[in-house]
Motif scaffolding. Structure first.
Motif, PDB file in Angstrom:
ATOM      1  N   GLN A 129     -29.004   4.576 -29.961  1.00 59.36           N
ATOM      2  CA  GLN A 129     -29.807   5.399 -30.865  1.00 59.36           C
ATOM      3  C   GLN A 129     -30.134   6.720 -30.177  1.00 59.36           C
ATOM      4  OE1 GLN A 129     -33.391   3.146 -31.692  1.00 59.36           O
ATOM      5  NE2 GLN A 129     -34.342   3.706 -29.758  1.00 59.36           N
ATOM      6  N   THR A 146     -22.880   6.963 -33.427  1.00 66.88           N
ATOM      7  CA  THR A 146     -23.840   5.903 -33.724  1.00 66.88           C
ATOM      8  C   THR A 146     -23.250   4.889 -34.692  1.00 66.88           C
ATOM      9  OG1 THR A 146     -25.684   7.430 -33.345  1.00 66.88           O
ATOM     10  CG2 THR A 146     -26.167   5.433 -34.572  1.00 66.88           C
ATOM     11  N   ASN A 150     -22.607   1.000 -33.688  1.00 69.98           N
ATOM     12  CA  ASN A 150     -23.570   0.059 -34.253  1.00 69.98           C
ATOM     13  C   ASN A 150     -23.028  -0.803 -35.378  1.00 69.98           C
ATOM     14  OD1 ASN A 150     -25.153   1.472 -32.490  1.00 69.98           O
ATOM     15  ND2 ASN A 150     -26.735   2.002 -33.955  1.00 69.98           N
ATOM     16  N   TYR A 189     -29.402   5.997 -36.955  1.00 73.36           N
ATOM     17  CA  TYR A 189     -29.574   4.644 -36.410  1.00 73.36           C
ATOM     18  C   TYR A 189     -30.089   3.685 -37.481  1.00 73.36           C
ATOM     19  CZ  TYR A 189     -31.741   0.890 -33.625  1.00 73.36           C
ATOM     20  OH  TYR A 189     -32.130  -0.328 -33.112  1.00 73.36           O
ATOM     21  N   SER A 230     -33.879   6.554 -24.938  1.00 68.17           N
ATOM     22  CA  SER A 230     -33.910   7.245 -26.226  1.00 68.17           C
ATOM     23  C   SER A 230     -35.051   8.244 -26.353  1.00 68.17           C
ATOM     24  CB  SER A 230     -34.051   6.223 -27.367  1.00 68.17           C
ATOM     25  OG  SER A 230     -32.995   5.290 -27.360  1.00 68.17           O
TER      26      SER A 230
END
Length: 285
Positions: A129, A146, A150, A189, A230
């Motif tokens: 993220q 991302t 993910n 994210y 992050s």
């Protein structure tokens, strides 16, 4: 566990390293009382080097499973996890690489099956993220990266694993509270995590006839390397303070959800569901 804040800290690289965190997350499942729920099983855990993935991998080992862990490049963390799994008398394979690459996913599954003999449980856990305060300025490359890690990586791993999964196998996907509540500075994210919920429900329906259960876990604010990697030091120091329990959770508090979902004896009537270890937030859905 008492209310807490953390020392201000940040890491200038992602994914983060558990070895650099202060305090270290509780991710060794030291108080877990095993009962052989996963005896004779083989699991593969992406992002298994640290944080939630580490706690899940160690918890699986304590329950009798051999475990393959995948990680990007956090070698020190991965080797620590491997040592802890082997200390439980289980076999462990640690494989470095990028799950955003479909070829790596195929090779990683092949190595796991060759080394450990079979595959019964897949945990799609790896994620990244990146904070963006103004969505109008979000880099295209960040969004693509991302999504590739993910959700596309989750699809590639599952595609590679499916030929090896038999009746009674389990797939567990890590989504997030952000899929349900959103996050104004983690829009890409949160969007991937919403996609994971839909992927989990759809895959569950697709695999019903094969009797392979597919479920998810949606953690809230958990103290993992992803946090200092992050956020800035001040925000990291307050991580989890906005949860109803007024603290961040620890990986050891999340891993039991995965053990439950991996165990056919415990969760045989659950598929297409998401568990919510999030410190008391009611998100519905």
């Amino acid at each position: 566990m008492a209310d807490q804040t953390f020392p201000p800290q940040a890491q200038a690289h992602q994914p983060g390293r558990e070895a650099e965190m202060q305090p270290r997350p509780a991710s060794a499942m030291e108080t877990w009382q095993p009962s052989g729920k996963l005896a004779g099983k083989v699991a593969l855990v992406t992002g298994g080097d640290s944080g939630i993935g580490r706690a899940v991998a160690i918890g699986f080992a304590k329950e009798g499973a051999d475990v393959a862990i995948l990680y990007l490049d956090e070698t020190e963390d991965a080797q620590d996890t491997r040592r802890r799994i082997e200390a439980e008398g289980r076999r462990c394979l640690a494989v470095a690489g990028d799950i955003g690459d479909p070829g790596f996913c195929q090779q990683a599954v092949k190595r796991a099956v060759e080394r450990l003999g079979r595959l019964d449980i897949l945990v799609n856990n790896a994620a990244e993220q990146h904070v963006c305060e103004d969505f109008a300025e979000i880099p295209v490359e960040q969004v693509e990266r991302t999504f590739r890690t993910n959700i596309l990586g989750m699809m590639w791993m599952t595609k590679a694993a499916l030929p090896h999964l038999l009746e009674g196998s389990a797939i567990i996907n890590t989504t997030s509270i952000t899929a349900y509540k959103g996050n104004p500075t983690l829009i890409d994210y949160a969007s991937t995590k919403g996609a994971i919920v839909a992927f989990t429900r759809s895959l569950s329906a697709a695999l019903e006839k094969r009797k392979i259960r597919v479920n998810g876990v949606a953690p809230g604010p958990i103290w993992t390397p992803l946090i200092p990697a992050s956020f800035d030091a001040d925000r990291t120091a307050q991580h989890g303070s906005g949860a109803p329990m007024e603290r961040a959770g620890q990986p050891d508090e999340v891993a039991p959800s995965y053990i439950f979902l991996a165990s056919a004896a415990d969760s045989s009537y659950m598929s297409g569901q998401v568990l919510h270890p999030n410190g008391g937030s009611v998100v519905n859905g």
